[in-house]
Design a protein around this motif. Structure first.
Motif, PDB file in Angstrom:
ATOM      1  N   ILE A 105      -2.660  40.280 -21.153  1.00 31.32           N
ATOM      2  CA  ILE A 105      -2.760  41.511 -21.942  1.00 31.32           C
ATOM      3  C   ILE A 105      -4.155  41.705 -22.526  1.00 31.32           C
ATOM      4  N   GLY A 106      -5.087  40.786 -22.251  1.00 28.31           N
ATOM      5  CA  GLY A 106      -6.468  40.977 -22.660  1.00 28.31           C
ATOM      6  C   GLY A 106      -6.610  41.181 -24.157  1.00 28.31           C
ATOM      7  N   SER A 107      -7.426  42.157 -24.532  1.00 27.34           N
ATOM      8  CA  SER A 107      -7.820  42.319 -25.931  1.00 27.34           C
ATOM      9  C   SER A 107      -6.723  42.823 -26.852  1.00 27.34           C
ATOM     10  N   ILE A 108      -5.572  43.197 -26.326  1.00 30.10           N
ATOM     11  CA  ILE A 108      -4.439  43.466 -27.221  1.00 30.10           C
ATOM     12  C   ILE A 108      -4.128  42.212 -28.033  1.00 30.10           C
ATOM     13  N   SER A 109      -4.481  41.047 -27.481  1.00 26.49           N
ATOM     14  CA  SER A 109      -4.307  39.782 -28.205  1.00 26.49           C
ATOM     15  C   SER A 109      -4.983  39.818 -29.571  1.00 26.49           C
ATOM     16  N   LYS A 110      -6.074  40.575 -29.691  1.00 26.71           N
ATOM     17  CA  LYS A 110      -6.802  40.642 -30.961  1.00 26.71           C
ATOM     18  C   LYS A 110      -5.930  41.203 -32.078  1.00 26.71           C
ATOM     19  N   THR A 111      -5.038  42.133 -31.748  1.00 31.07           N
ATOM     20  CA  THR A 111      -4.155  42.684 -32.783  1.00 31.07           C
ATOM     21  C   THR A 111      -3.151  41.637 -33.251  1.00 31.07           C
ATOM     22  N   MET A 112      -2.812  40.693 -32.379  1.00 29.10           N
ATOM     23  CA  MET A 112      -1.899  39.615 -32.754  1.00 29.10           C
ATOM     24  C   MET A 112      -2.605  38.609 -33.656  1.00 29.10           C
ATOM     25  N   ALA A 113      -3.870  38.310 -33.325  1.00 28.05           N
ATOM     26  CA  ALA A 113      -4.659  37.465 -34.224  1.00 28.05           C
ATOM     27  C   ALA A 113      -4.788  38.125 -35.592  1.00 28.05           C
ATOM     28  N   ALA A 114      -4.896  39.451 -35.599  1.00 29.70           N
ATOM     29  CA  ALA A 114      -5.022  40.173 -36.867  1.00 29.70           C
ATOM     30  C   ALA A 114      -3.775  40.017 -37.729  1.00 29.70           C
ATOM     31  N   VAL A 115      -2.602  39.915 -37.104  1.00 26.33           N
ATOM     32  CA  VAL A 115      -1.377  39.695 -37.882  1.00 26.33           C
ATOM     33  C   VAL A 115      -1.449  38.346 -38.593  1.00 26.33           C
ATOM     34  N   LEU A 116      -1.944  37.313 -37.894  1.00 23.08           N
ATOM     35  CA  LEU A 116      -2.092  36.004 -38.541  1.00 23.08           C
ATOM     36  C   LEU A 116      -3.086  36.084 -39.694  1.00 23.08           C
ATOM     37  N   ALA A 117      -4.188  36.818 -39.496  1.00 24.50           N
ATOM     38  CA  ALA A 117      -5.164  36.974 -40.573  1.00 24.50           C
ATOM     39  C   ALA A 117      -4.544  37.713 -41.754  1.00 24.50           C
ATOM     40  N   ALA A 118      -3.803  38.779 -41.469  1.00 26.01           N
ATOM     41  CA  ALA A 118      -3.164  39.548 -42.540  1.00 26.01           C
ATOM     42  C   ALA A 118      -2.162  38.688 -43.305  1.00 26.01           C
ATOM     43  N   ASP A 119      -1.473  37.806 -42.599  1.00 23.75           N
ATOM     44  CA  ASP A 119      -0.502  36.933 -43.252  1.00 23.75           C
ATOM     45  C   ASP A 119      -1.191  35.985 -44.232  1.00 23.75           C
ATOM     46  N   LEU A 120      -2.342  35.437 -43.831  1.00 20.37           N
ATOM     47  CA  LEU A 120      -3.094  34.558 -44.733  1.00 20.37           C
ATOM     48  C   LEU A 120      -3.613  35.331 -45.942  1.00 20.37           C
ATOM     49  N   ILE A 121      -4.013  36.576 -45.725  1.00 18.97           N
ATOM     50  CA  ILE A 121      -4.479  37.412 -46.838  1.00 18.97           C
ATOM     51  C   ILE A 121      -3.320  37.729 -47.774  1.00 18.97           C
ATOM     52  N   ARG A 122      -2.172  38.063 -47.201  1.00 20.10           N
ATOM     53  CA  ARG A 122      -0.991  38.372 -48.020  1.00 20.10           C
ATOM     54  C   ARG A 122      -0.598  37.184 -48.886  1.00 20.10           C
ATOM     55  N   LYS A 123      -0.753  35.981 -48.354  1.00 21.25           N
ATOM     56  CA  LYS A 123      -0.388  34.767 -49.086  1.00 21.25           C
ATOM     57  C   LYS A 123      -1.460  34.335 -50.079  1.00 21.25           C
ATOM     58  N   GLY A 124      -2.612  35.006 -50.077  1.00 23.79           N
ATOM     59  CA  GLY A 124      -3.688  34.650 -50.990  1.00 23.79           C
ATOM     60  C   GLY A 124      -4.562  33.512 -50.518  1.00 23.79           C
ATOM     61  N   ARG A 125      -4.365  33.057 -49.292  1.00 19.36           N
ATOM     62  CA  ARG A 125      -5.181  31.960 -48.769  1.00 19.36           C
ATOM     63  C   ARG A 125      -6.518  32.463 -48.234  1.00 19.36           C
ATOM     64  N   TRP A 126      -6.546  33.684 -47.773  1.00 19.87           N
ATOM     65  CA  TRP A 126      -7.769  34.317 -47.292  1.00 19.87           C
ATOM     66  C   TRP A 126      -7.994  35.602 -48.085  1.00 19.87           C
ATOM     67  N   SER A 127      -9.236  36.058 -48.033  1.00 13.60           N
ATOM     68  CA  SER A 127      -9.585  37.378 -48.549  1.00 13.60           C
ATOM     69  C   SER A 127     -10.465  38.070 -47.523  1.00 13.60           C
ATOM     70  N   LEU A 128     -10.348  39.379 -47.436  1.00 15.80           N
ATOM     71  CA  LEU A 128     -11.218  40.125 -46.528  1.00 15.80           C
ATOM     72  C   LEU A 128     -12.690  39.912 -46.853  1.00 15.80           C
ATOM     73  N   ASP A 129     -12.976  39.583 -48.109  1.00 11.28           N
ATOM     74  CA  ASP A 129     -14.364  39.402 -48.529  1.00 11.28           C
ATOM     75  C   ASP A 129     -14.807  37.944 -48.505  1.00 11.28           C
ATOM     76  N   ASP A 130     -14.001  37.085 -47.883  1.00 11.99           N
ATOM     77  CA  ASP A 130     -14.442  35.703 -47.672  1.00 11.99           C
ATOM     78  C   ASP A 130     -15.582  35.674 -46.668  1.00 11.99           C
ATOM     79  N   PRO A 131     -16.665  34.939 -46.943  1.00 14.63           N
ATOM     80  CA  PRO A 131     -17.642  34.677 -45.877  1.00 14.63           C
ATOM     81  C   PRO A 131     -16.956  33.876 -44.768  1.00 14.63           C
ATOM     82  N   ILE A 132     -17.235  34.213 -43.528  1.00  9.93           N
ATOM     83  CA  ILE A 132     -16.605  33.487 -42.426  1.00  9.93           C
ATOM     84  C   ILE A 132     -16.983  32.014 -42.467  1.00  9.93           C
TER      85      ILE A 132
END
Length: 463
Positions: free
Chosen positions: A85-112
């Motif tokens: 499915i190629g780059s549609i995979s990126k939207t799935m990775a985004a769900v994992l990122a959103a989950d970490l943000i929702r849990k407070g483990r990540w922030s959108l403003d975290d330096p990578i």
């Protein structure tokens, strides 16, 4: 096999940006029957592509499939076959990122840098560092691919790329635009995001994706390198010439860039879950998917591209690998989605966006297949000459009614014309579109592997 005069273009992008949808009307036509639409666009198409498709309308799902021509190997993919499915995979990775943000483990403003190995050298501009939001919106300033990326297997370009090589390449980057100032699609950035996600999930991105998305959504055959929970037939990838090509692989922790394999049935479940239509999805996962859809910039949510169709907000992502094409479009407010999976690389031919537009009722223009046709002698003669393609000399000549081409230092190849007026090589995937100006052809567009370059005629030497 000949790879073509500019084979490195095949590495430039996994994505075509659904051209034309942003200019679509809000609703110019009733959506066509999906089976009839596939038949109209692909019957006898010169690529021989097989396509499976689904349209979700709230509680209703319509599926369709069609092969332009019978598959020589006798295997035509079905709704349960696994596609890249190629780059549609990126939207799935985004769900994992959103989950970490929702849990407070990540922030959108975290330096990578916070989520990569200690001591990793990263580019920065004064106090401005690359943030997670920059990766998710393709505005990090990082190039499309790691500096010095030179795959040993052009047909499977990411196979030899290691985590260590990726991080070493990151240290060599010199940013040329202000971070966050401009959208430039970057697979490099998404591989870094994938690695960061792996590190936040015990060092195993594939297990995180399986446990966080595939298993809860009952996407039973979806996976990266490990078998899915349910055994499923594998679709075989093809070049636009119809020839089979190698599957794409990658180090699993970098696979969020575009290496998920899934069936149409899996992708229907994914689309329904993204639309909030599945009652058996845990509220926490639903919240993470909803968060991943929220706008971060005018162009992007978290990896999703936002398409500002008047009155019909949409989220879209296309995908493409060396032998597959894919597209998913969501219209959350209407509970509508379209999923398209093809067993042929179609990026150079415009991708699947035209089919999606008609399937969504955004266009009513007829869709026509690409069929081989005999080129007019005057057109063949107009193309004859010496050209330059990205600094590489290329000669075009006629052998009777056959157009031939040869790049310096490479084998000659035949060019045929299709019913859209483009020329294509018989032995590898590429497209040449002549540009008529003042009654002559002095330049053309060469498309290969998702990239495009101009071919310029060289002036004739004065005797």
């Amino acid at each position: 096999m000949t790879q073509g005069p500019w084979a490195t273009l095949a590495l430039s992008s996994l994505l075509s940006l659904f051209p034309g949808l942003a200019q679509a009307d809000s609703g110019v036509a009733a959506p066509q029957d999906l089976q009839a639409l596939l038949a109209q666009r692909f019957t006898q198409d010169r690529t021989g592509v097989c396509v499976v498709a689904a349209r979700v309308e709230k509680t209703q799902v319509q599926r369709a499939r069609l092969c332009a021509q019978p598959r020589r190997e006798g295997m035509e993919p079905g709704f349960d076959s696994r596609f890249e499915i190629g780059s549609i995979s990126k939207t799935m990775a985004a769900v994992l990122a959103a989950d970490l943000i929702r849990k407070g483990r990540w922030s959108l403003d975290d330096p990578i840098a916070k989520h990569l190995p200690a001591g990793t050298k990263l580019p920065r501009q004064g106090e401005r560092q690359i943030l997670l939001r920059d990766l998710l919106t393709h505005s990090s300033g990082l190039p499309a691919l790691p500096p010095g990326f030179a795959p040993s297997q052009p047909a499977n370009p990411y196979a030899d790329l290691s985590e260590a090589q990726l991080l070493t390449a990151l240290g060599r980057v010199e940013l040329t635009v202000p971070i966050g100032s401009r959208v430039e699609y970057s697979n490099f950035a998404m591989m870094l995001l994938s690695l960061a996600l792996a590190r936040s999930h015990g060092g195993d991105f594939e297990r995180a994706l399986a446990g966080g998305l595939f298993e809860p959504l009952q996407m039973h055959s979806a996976s990266i390198s490990r078998p899915g929970r349910q055994e499923a037939p594998e679709a075989r990838g093809h070049l636009p010439s119809g020839a089979q090509t190698a599957a794409w692989t990658i180090t699993p922790n970098l696979a969020g860039v575009g290496m998920v394999r899934a069936s149409l049935d899996d992708m229907v479940r994914y689309a329904q879950a993204q639309l909030g239509l599945l009652a058996d999805v845990a509220p926490e996962l639903q919240d993470s998917m909803r968060l991943s859809q929220q706008s971060l910039t005018p162009q992007f949510a978290m990896s999703w591209m936002r398409m500002p169709v008047p009155g019909r907000p949409m989220l879209v992502h296309e995908g493409g690998t060396g032998g597959f094409s894919s597209l998913i479009a969501l219209e959350p407010e209407a509970g509508r989605a379209v999923v398209l999976l093809a067993d042929t690389a179609l990026s150079d031919l415009g991708g699947l966006g035209d089919v999606a537009q008609v399937a969504l009722g955004l266009s009513d223009r007829p869709l026509l297949p690409r069929r081989v046709q005999v080129a007019a002698p005057a057109l063949l003669q107009a193309l004859v000459g010496d050209y330059v393609l990205g600094g590489l000399p290329l000669r075009i000549w006629r052998e009777g009614t056959q157009l031939m081409a040869q790049a310096q230092g490479q084998a000659a190849f035949a060019l045929d014309q299709d019913s859209r007026g483009d020329f294509f090589p018989r032995t590898f995937g590429a497209l040449l579109t002549p540009v008529w100006e003042a009654g002559r052809v002095d330049r053309a567009i060469w498309r290969q592997g998702g990239g495009a370059m101009e071919l310029h005629r060289q002036p004739r030497a004065v005797p």
